[in-house]
Structure formats: structure tokens, C-alpha cells
Scaffold this motif. Structure first.
Motif, PDB file in Angstrom:
ATOM      1  N   MET B   1       5.627  -6.182  -2.566  1.00  0.00           N
ATOM      2  CA  MET B   1       6.091  -5.065  -2.028  1.00  0.00           C
ATOM      3  C   MET B   1       5.695  -4.592  -0.663  1.00  0.00           C
ATOM      4  SD  MET B   1       6.274  -1.366  -3.894  1.00  0.00           S
ATOM      5  CE  MET B   1       5.643  -1.593  -5.168  1.00  0.00           C
ATOM      6  N   THR B   2       6.644  -4.367   0.080  1.00  0.00           N
ATOM      7  CA  THR B   2       6.148  -4.260   1.799  1.00  0.00           C
ATOM      8  C   THR B   2       5.744  -2.826   1.680  1.00  0.00           C
ATOM      9  OG1 THR B   2       8.672  -3.007   1.965  1.00  0.00           O
ATOM     10  CG2 THR B   2       8.167  -5.525   2.377  1.00  0.00           C
ATOM     11  N   LEU B   4       6.330  -0.268   3.537  1.00  0.00           N
ATOM     12  CA  LEU B   4       7.031   0.860   3.677  1.00  0.00           C
ATOM     13  C   LEU B   4       7.610   1.201   2.227  1.00  0.00           C
ATOM     14  CD1 LEU B   4       9.015   2.898   5.066  1.00  0.00           C
ATOM     15  CD2 LEU B   4      10.751   0.832   5.261  1.00  0.00           C
ATOM     16  N   ALA B   5       7.930   0.363   1.301  1.00  0.00           N
ATOM     17  CA  ALA B   5       8.422   0.673   0.004  1.00  0.00           C
ATOM     18  C   ALA B   5       7.292   1.195  -0.904  1.00  0.00           C
ATOM     19  CB  ALA B   5       8.850  -0.754  -0.714  1.00  0.00           C
ATOM     20  N   ALA B   6       5.955   0.710  -0.545  1.00  0.00           N
ATOM     21  CA  ALA B   6       4.938   1.390  -1.124  1.00  0.00           C
ATOM     22  C   ALA B   6       4.675   2.965  -0.847  1.00  0.00           C
ATOM     23  CB  ALA B   6       3.502   0.582  -0.897  1.00  0.00           C
ATOM     24  N   TYR B   7       4.839   3.265   0.329  1.00  0.00           N
ATOM     25  CA  TYR B   7       4.705   4.460   0.741  1.00  0.00           C
ATOM     26  C   TYR B   7       6.069   5.358   0.361  1.00  0.00           C
ATOM     27  CZ  TYR B   7       0.792   4.203   3.769  1.00  0.00           C
ATOM     28  OH  TYR B   7      -0.539   3.816   4.321  1.00  0.00           O
ATOM     29  N   LEU B   8       7.181   4.727   0.168  1.00  0.00           N
ATOM     30  CA  LEU B   8       8.303   5.497  -0.170  1.00  0.00           C
ATOM     31  C   LEU B   8       7.971   5.710  -1.876  1.00  0.00           C
ATOM     32  CD1 LEU B   8      11.290   3.832   1.446  1.00  0.00           C
ATOM     33  CD2 LEU B   8      10.007   5.723   1.898  1.00  0.00           C
ATOM     34  N   ALA B  48       6.533   7.477   7.126  1.00  0.00           N
ATOM     35  CA  ALA B  48       6.474   6.065   6.766  1.00  0.00           C
ATOM     36  C   ALA B  48       7.903   5.315   7.570  1.00  0.00           C
ATOM     37  CB  ALA B  48       6.792   6.178   5.310  1.00  0.00           C
ATOM     38  N   PHE B  52       7.403   2.539  10.406  1.00  0.00           N
ATOM     39  CA  PHE B  52       8.099   1.261  10.314  1.00  0.00           C
ATOM     40  C   PHE B  52       9.293   1.051  10.685  1.00  0.00           C
ATOM     41  CE2 PHE B  52       5.167   1.844   6.745  1.00  0.00           C
ATOM     42  CZ  PHE B  52       4.406   0.843   7.101  1.00  0.00           C
TER      43      PHE B  52
ATOM     44  N   MET C   1      -0.038  -5.239   0.007  1.00  0.00           N
ATOM     45  CA  MET C   1      -0.498  -3.800  -0.160  1.00  0.00           C
ATOM     46  C   MET C   1      -2.150  -3.980  -0.182  1.00  0.00           C
ATOM     47  SD  MET C   1       0.827  -1.185  -2.620  1.00  0.00           S
ATOM     48  CE  MET C   1       1.546  -2.190  -3.642  1.00  0.00           C
ATOM     49  N   PHE C   5      -4.679   1.992   1.232  1.00  0.00           N
ATOM     50  CA  PHE C   5      -3.346   2.754   0.551  1.00  0.00           C
ATOM     51  C   PHE C   5      -3.539   3.158  -0.950  1.00  0.00           C
ATOM     52  CE2 PHE C   5       0.723   2.186  -1.547  1.00  0.00           C
ATOM     53  CZ  PHE C   5       1.221   3.398  -1.202  1.00  0.00           C
ATOM     54  N   LEU C  46      -0.878   5.826   8.778  1.00  0.00           N
ATOM     55  CA  LEU C  46       0.350   5.411   9.014  1.00  0.00           C
ATOM     56  C   LEU C  46       0.208   5.500  10.806  1.00  0.00           C
ATOM     57  CD1 LEU C  46       2.775   6.975   6.453  1.00  0.00           C
ATOM     58  CD2 LEU C  46       2.560   4.478   7.265  1.00  0.00           C
ATOM     59  N   ILE C 107      14.866   2.818  -4.096  1.00  0.00           N
ATOM     60  CA  ILE C 107      13.860   2.129  -3.144  1.00  0.00           C
ATOM     61  C   ILE C 107      13.806   0.613  -3.302  1.00  0.00           C
ATOM     62  CG2 ILE C 107      11.432   1.943  -2.478  1.00  0.00           C
ATOM     63  CD1 ILE C 107      11.291   5.026  -2.998  1.00  0.00           C
ATOM     64  N   THR C 113      13.818  -1.433   3.208  1.00  0.00           N
ATOM     65  CA  THR C 113      12.408  -1.648   3.052  1.00  0.00           C
ATOM     66  C   THR C 113      11.997  -3.151   3.140  1.00  0.00           C
ATOM     67  OG1 THR C 113      12.886  -1.923   0.613  1.00  0.00           O
ATOM     68  CG2 THR C 113      12.369   0.455   1.262  1.00  0.00           C
ATOM     69  N   ASP C 115      12.188  -5.000   5.967  1.00  0.00           N
ATOM     70  CA  ASP C 115      11.800  -4.903   7.091  1.00  0.00           C
ATOM     71  C   ASP C 115      10.353  -5.272   7.369  1.00  0.00           C
ATOM     72  OD1 ASP C 115      14.329  -4.692   7.788  1.00  0.00           O
ATOM     73  OD2 ASP C 115      14.275  -2.788   8.815  1.00  0.00           O
ATOM     74  N   GLN C 116       9.578  -5.868   8.172  1.00  0.00           N
ATOM     75  CA  GLN C 116       8.239  -6.005   8.348  1.00  0.00           C
ATOM     76  C   GLN C 116       7.785  -4.988   9.285  1.00  0.00           C
ATOM     77  OE1 GLN C 116       5.912  -7.317   6.899  1.00  0.00           O
ATOM     78  NE2 GLN C 116       7.233  -7.865   5.267  1.00  0.00           N
ATOM     79  N   ALA C 117       6.675  -4.421   9.172  1.00  0.00           N
ATOM     80  CA  ALA C 117       6.349  -3.292  10.124  1.00  0.00           C
ATOM     81  C   ALA C 117       6.039  -4.076  11.803  1.00  0.00           C
ATOM     82  CB  ALA C 117       4.920  -2.773   9.545  1.00  0.00           C
ATOM     83  N   PRO C 118       6.724  -3.212  12.591  1.00  0.00           N
ATOM     84  CA  PRO C 118       6.433  -3.524  13.811  1.00  0.00           C
ATOM     85  C   PRO C 118       4.875  -3.373  14.039  1.00  0.00           C
ATOM     86  CG  PRO C 118       7.144  -1.221  13.802  1.00  0.00           C
ATOM     87  CD  PRO C 118       7.329  -1.786  12.508  1.00  0.00           C
TER      88      PRO C 118
END
Lengths: 394, 103, 188
Positions: B1-2, B4-8, B48, B52, C1, C5, C46, C107, C113, C115-118
Motif C-alpha cells: 500500500m502506498t 497516500l492509500a494508508a492515510y486515506l 494527504a 502527495f 508503511m 504512521f 505529512l 481507495i 493512490t 502515485d509515489q510521493a514527491p
């Protein structure tokens, strides 16, 4: 000269350098943080001990008595005796109390009081975290202590504790507004929320006066408002209604004993030091020396000298002023301090946009003194001392 | 899970918990707390997505949350004032009992 | 993860669940304050420093205080004698679970979702301030107006309908029903 100024910073770096040989790399940031925390806790906890004995002896002198003079030379070891006594006392918890909340309340009170020191620059390069929004952090964390006060009062299941907590929360919420508003003028003129940058903005000298904000009309008014609000936030006399012993025994910590009681005291004094430290940072030039000739004294020494000065001021205030009544307290916050703090924002703006010189001082001074006189006169005009009328709860 | 998906997912859980509380509890204050939790879950989503996104410098998510916090504060003040007014009138905060519009 | 978090998520969800299930209203209010703190920690995680601190200042410092005051003013301090869940609790729980299911499904299916984070996303106070004073200045004014209106509205709604109490001879207003005098006194 710089050696003595930076002695603690170099000491920490040296220690970290030594530890880097022993510890794995991942642990080093943790150790660095722990070192800063240990320094903060040690210094301010011992300052707590010093202040209690200073306060008890000072109040004693003001009230024409000796104060503690039995333990150690001139009674200066009294805090140690007090600490031991608090530690070995039986910890009583009322049977009806809400056990978990009752236990958590003093901890919840001490934690924010310690957390706020993270953003206070106590010397050149001596700040635990240089947050971009440090001032906001200070007030956000400080606001969390209101909930802890409520927890203490509510969980005790005691009417005095609950009344004290309600008074304390109402008072802290009310005085938070002038407290924050009086700092906004500084933020406006420096254009930053970072305490480190605010201190840096006060470097330099204009003539023989240092460039501290307290030496401007708006800064002086802001500092006075800030100190009054800080006094109220710390629940100290003359704003000590939440713990007024003649009315509420000890307010929200009536039902606490032993070490938990000591924690309440610790939290109260720690937040007092923190808010004084913030006042120094915002208005009194932080760790800057007052005169260029005195720059050889280390920066941290200046910070603590100023802090001790403010502490003496607090003790003096406590010893000389009588306690306010609840309605007077609220009227003072909402009808007097809030308008003055708002007008002070205007004064700061006017000061900023006028060219330096005599007219700026005159206009600024008029904007401070005029509203003060008018508000003071206006609020006192309709007042005639009469019989009290009571309002009743439903 | 990325991430972003985790936060969502975290936000979805918070939203569901808030919704469950708002729908199942009797006390009006807890219903209000559930609504606040749902608002906060939405805020978490905004942050989030901002973090991202490809253009975080636009600050849209941050701005939305700042205004949302302001609106939520107003909502809490008015909501709790309403609850106090209802309590004065009906002597209860139980939402099941405040049903005088029911035929 | 990563583990920060997981800690924050577990803490926040546990606090939120406690807030919605505990019997005592004050415990619920304290738990919801903890959930707000957890959310602030998530914001910090974040990189949204300013919002995280604002969250603590507004929610823990103001909203939680409002909630506990409202709880005490409506005598919520004592644990309730009747059941804490409403009659239609099963339907409510069903709806909530359905919403959770739909959200989780959305989701999981979403392409966003993936996408990789910048690497960096920063919002400095200066940037926020500039944005608030230029692009978002109209919303800012509207929020100011809204807050003022809410302040006045809340005071008026919560204000008691003032029926002037008959003043008896000793200068005290007559107590209503079985009332106790409070410490809120003063000459008027």
C-alpha cells in the motif's frame, strides 16, 4: 568569549562526537534529542527549586516575617526538604474519584509545560527545535494544559475542585486572547513566527538603547499586557481565584496529595518560567546583551538574568496585590485588556509605517496612553460601590 | 500500500467511526463529536492529497483545511449552544426524546 | 508503511472508537481530544506543521473545552442510567459499515493512490501567509465574518430568556426554584 558563549553547544557536539564511536548511526539523533531534553529538564527543574525558596523568603520579607530558615544555611535547602516530603507522603485518592483521569491529570499538566521549552531560544544557537511556526507551537501546546486542569478538577468529584477547575479554565481561555493578541504585534513587525528569528530581529542598538521591542511604545504596551495575561494564565495572585484558599481550599488540586500535588506545583512554575521566557524572547531581546560593551557575558547568562528579573517581578506582584473578584477578573480581560491589545496592533502598524524620529514616538505614545486613560476612566465612570447582587444557578 | 492509500484508509476509518457514533448514540453532544470526527477525517484527506500531489506548492489542501478548521470551530460553538438551548427546553440531551415534530 | 504512521493511526482510531463507545460523557470528550491530538500528529507526519499546530490550538484548546463545558452544563457528568445507544443503533451501524466498505473499495480501486510521493512538500508560514493575504483573502474575510456571526449567534442561543427577577428588600434577586447561589457575583 565565543567559547564561553557556546560552551553548552560545543559540549553537546563533543559528547555526540564521542558517542558516535560507540553507538550505531541510527541512534545518534535520538541521543541528541535526549541530551537537549535532559538539559532543559535539569535547568528548569532546578530553577523551580530556586524560585520556591526565593518566593517563600521574598513573600516572608514582604509580609514582615522570616520565611523558611531552618533547613541548611538560611533555609536555602528547604526545596530539598519539601521534595523529600512530597515523595514520601501517602498518595491519597478519593474513593469516588475517577481513578484514571485523576492519575493522568497531573501528568497531562506537566507534559505541555515541558514541551513548550522546545521552541524557547535560551541562548545563541541554543534552542531544541527551531520550528518555522514556533510561536504557534508554544500557544497550541500551552492551550492543552486547560484540558488537564479540567481533568484534575472534574475527576476529583469535589465541589471545590470542580469550581476551581471551571474558574481556571474560564480564566485561562479569557486571558489567552490578550496574551496571543499582544504577541501578534511582534509577529507583524518581524514577519516571522519563529522565536529564533524574533530574537535576531532585536539585535543592534539605536543610540544607547538596544533595539528591543520593549523600548517602543507598542512594545512596552504589549509587554505589560503580555505580563498581566501571563500572570493570569499562571493562576498567580492577583489572579489566583482558581486556587483561592479562602474560597476553594486549593482549587482544582484540592484532592491531590503527595507527589501528584508536587507535580501540580512543578507544572505551574514551569509554565510560569516558559511564559516569562517567551516574554523575554518577544519583547526583551531574548538572549541579547543590553549594551554592546556587555557582549562578553555569555548569551545564556543574559537569558537567565532576565528570567530571574521577571521572576522577582512576579513574586513582588504576588506579595503586594490583593486578589480580584471573578466579575472584576472577567471585566478586566474582556473590557480592558482586549481593546487595548487590539489598539496596540494599530499602534504597531502606525509605528512601522512612520519614518524614525520624534513624531513617531509622539504618535505611538499617544496611541498607547490615550486609549489607556480613556478606557480606564470610562470603565470606572459608572462604578459606585454598592451592595452586591447575586445571580443564582438554575 | 502506498502512503497516500494508508492515510486515506485511516481517514475512512475515522469517518466511519464518527458516522457510527453520530447515528447510534443517544446523547446530542456525542452526536456533535461524531460530526467533528467526520470533519476531521475529511481534513486528513485534504492534507494527504496535498502532501502527495504533484504540485504541493499550490497549497490548496492546506488552505482548505485552515478554512475548514475555522468553520468547524464556528460549527462547534453554535452546535453546542443549540444543545444547551434544547436542554433548557426539554431537560434532556437524548436525541431520541426530542421528537415533538413526530406525529 | 512506516512505524510512526502505524502508531499514529492506531492511537487515533483507538481514541476515536473510545470517544464513540464510552459510557461517561466526559470520558468521551477527553477521548475525542486525544483523537484530535492524533490527527495533529498525522498532519505533522505529512509535513503540514502549521495546520498541525492550528489543529491542536483550535480543537484541543477550544473545541474540547467547549464540549466539556456543554457536557457539564447539560449535567452530562454523571454516567447515564439508560442505554447509551439509540433505538435505531443497528441501522446506524449498518450504514456506517456500508460507508466504510464503499470508501475502502474506492481507495483500493483508485489509480490516484498509486502515485509515489514527491520528495518534499513544504508549507512554510510565509507561504501560507502570502497565500492567505493574496489568493485567499476573500475566503479569509468571509471566515472572519462567519466566526463573528457564530460568536454572536452562540451567545444569543445559549443566553437564558431573561425574565427580570423580582428583587426583594435585602437587595438580592430572588432565587429560582431550588437554586444555590453561585460564586458568579458582582454589582450590576
Amino acid at each position: 568569549m565565543t567559547g564561553l558563549d557556546q560552551v553548552f553547544v560545543t559540549l553537546k557536539h563533543w559528547l555526540l562526537g564521542q558517542l558516535a564511536n560507540i553507538l550505531p548511526n541510527g541512534l545518534l539523533p535520538v541521543v541528541s534529542v535526549l541530551l537537549s531534553i535532559a538539559a532543559i529538564i535539569m535547568v528548569f527543574a532546578s530553577l523551580f527549586a530556586i524560585m520556591t525558596i526565593m518566593e517563600r523568603k521574598g513573600l516572608g520579607r514582604i509580609q514582615n516575617r522570616y520565611g523558611p530558615n531552618r533547613v541548611g544555611p538560611f533555609g536555602f535547602l528547604q526545596p530539598a526538604a519539601d521534595g523529600i516530603k512530597a515523595l514520601i507522603k501517602e498518595d491519597l485518592v478519593p474513593r469516588a474519584a475517577d481513578q484514571v483521569v485523576h492519575l493522568l491529570a497531573p501528568v497531562m499538566l506537566v507534559v505541555p509545560a515541558l514541551l513548550v521549552y522546545a521552541v524557547l531560544p535560551v541562548g545563541r544557537n541554543m534552542v531544541a527545535i527551531d520550528f518555522d511556526a514556533g510561536l504557534l507551537f508554544f500557544f497550541a501546546v500551552g492551550a492543552a494544559s486547560e484540558l488537564a486542569v479540567f481533568m484534575a478538577g472534574w475527576s476529583s468529584r469535589n465541589k471545590y475542585a470542580l469550581l476551581g477547575a471551571m474558574r481556571a479554565v474560564a480564566q485561562m481561555v479569557s486571558y489567552e486572547i490578550p496574551l496571543i493578541l499582544s504577541t501578534v504585534s511582534v509577529v507583524m513587525l518581524t514577519g516571522t513566527l519563529s522565536p529564533v528569528k524574533i530574537v535576531e530581529a532585536q539585535a543592534g542598538h539605536a543610540g544607547w538603547l538596544p533595539d528591543w521591542f520593549v523600548f517602543t511604545p507598542w512594545g512596552f504596551a504589549g509587554f505589560v499586557l503580555f505580563m498581566i495575561a501571563a500572570n493570569a494564565e499562571a493562576n498567580r495572585s492577583p489572579f489566583d481565584l482558581p486556587e483561592g484558599e479562602s474560597e476553594l481550599v486549593a482549587g482544582y488540586f484540592t484532592e491531590y496529595s503527595g507527589f501528584k500535588f508536587a507535580l501540580f506545583f512543578l507544572a505551574e512554575y514551569l509554565s510560569l518560567f516558559a511564559v516569562s521566557g517567551l516574554g523575554i524572547t518577544l519583547f526583551l531581546g531574548g538572549w541579547q546583551a543590553p549594551f554592546a560593551a556587555l557582549d562578553f557575558v555569555p548569551s545564556w547568562a543574559w537569558f537567565f538574568v532576565k528570567l530571574l528579573g521577571l521572576i522577582v517581578l512576579f513574586i513582588w506582584t504576588r506579595g503586594t496585590l490583593p486578589r480580584l473578584r471573578v466579575d472584576q477578573l472577567m471585566n478586566f480581560a474582556w473590557k480592558f485588556m482586549l481593546p487595548l491589545a487590539l489598539i496596540n496592533l494599530l499602534t504597531a502598524a502606525v509605528w512601522h509605517y512612520m519614518p524614525p524620529g520624534m513624531p513617531r514616538w509622539l504618535v505611538g505614545g499617544a496611541l498607547v496612553v490615550g486609549p489607556y486613560l480613556m478606557l480606564g476612566r470610562g470603565l470606572m465612570a459608572g462604578k459606585h460601590i454598592s451592595k452586591r447582587t447575586y445571580r443564582y444557578a438554575e | 500500500m502506498t502512503p497516500l492509500a494508508a492515510y486515506l484508509i485511516l481517514s475512512a476509518f475515522l469517518f466511519a467511526i464518527g458516522l457510527a457514533g453520530a447515528l447510534t448514540r443517544r446523547n446530542a453532544i456525542i452526536v456533535l463529536m461524531g460530526i467533528e470526527l467526520m470533519l476531521n477525517a475529511a481534513n486528513l484527506n485534504f492534507i494527504a492529497f496535498w502532501r502527495f500531489s504533484d504540485h504541493p506548492e499550490a497549497l490548496t489542501g492546506i488552505m482548505f483545511v485552515i478554512f475548514s478548521i475555522g468553520v468547524a470551530a464556528a460549527e462547534a460553538a453554535v452546535g453546542l449552544a443549540l444543545i444547551i438551548a434544547i436542554y433548557r427546553h426539554y431537560k434532556t440531551t437524548n436525541v431520541d426524546e426530542v421528537n415533538s415534530l413526530k406525529g | 508503511m512506516d512505524w510512526p504512521f502505524l502508531i499514529i493511526a492506531g492511537f487515533t482510531i483507538a481514541a476515536a472508537a473510545a470517544a464513540m463507545t464510552l459510557r461517561n460523557l466526559i470520558h468521551c470528550a477527553l477521548a475525542v481530544a486525544l483523537a484530535f491530538v492524533g490527527l495533529a500528529a498525522a498532519y505533522l507526519q505529512l509535513n503540514a506543521q502549521f495546520v498541525g499546530f492550528a489543529q491542536i490550538l483550535v480543537y484541543v484548546g477550544a473545541v474540547a473545552i467547549l464540549i466539556v463545558f456543554a457536557a457539564l452544563l447539560t449535567r452530562g457528568g454523571e454516567p447515564s442510567q439508560v442505554g447509551i445507544f439509540s433505538k435505531t443503533w443497528l441501522a446506524g451501524l449498518g450504514v456506517a459499515l456500508a460507508v466504510l466498505g464503499v470508501l475502502a473499495w474506492a481507495i483500493a480501486r483508485s489509480l490516484v493512490t498509486q502515485d509515489q510521493a514527491p520528495p518534499t512538500a513544504e508549507a512554510t508560514v510565509k507561504q501560507i501567509g502570502n497565500a492567505l493575504m493574496t489568493e485567499y483573502v476573500l475566503p479569509l474575510e468571509v471566515v472572519g465574518l462567519l466566526l463573528t456571526a457564530a460568536l454572536i449567534g452562540a451567545v444569543i442561543i445559549a443566553m437564558r430568556d431573561e425574565t427580570p427577577n423580582p428583587v426583594v428588600e435585602d437587595g438580592r434577586s430572588k432565587p429560582k426554584s431550588s437554586a444555590k447561589p453561585t460564586s458568579v457575583g458582582g454589582h450590576e
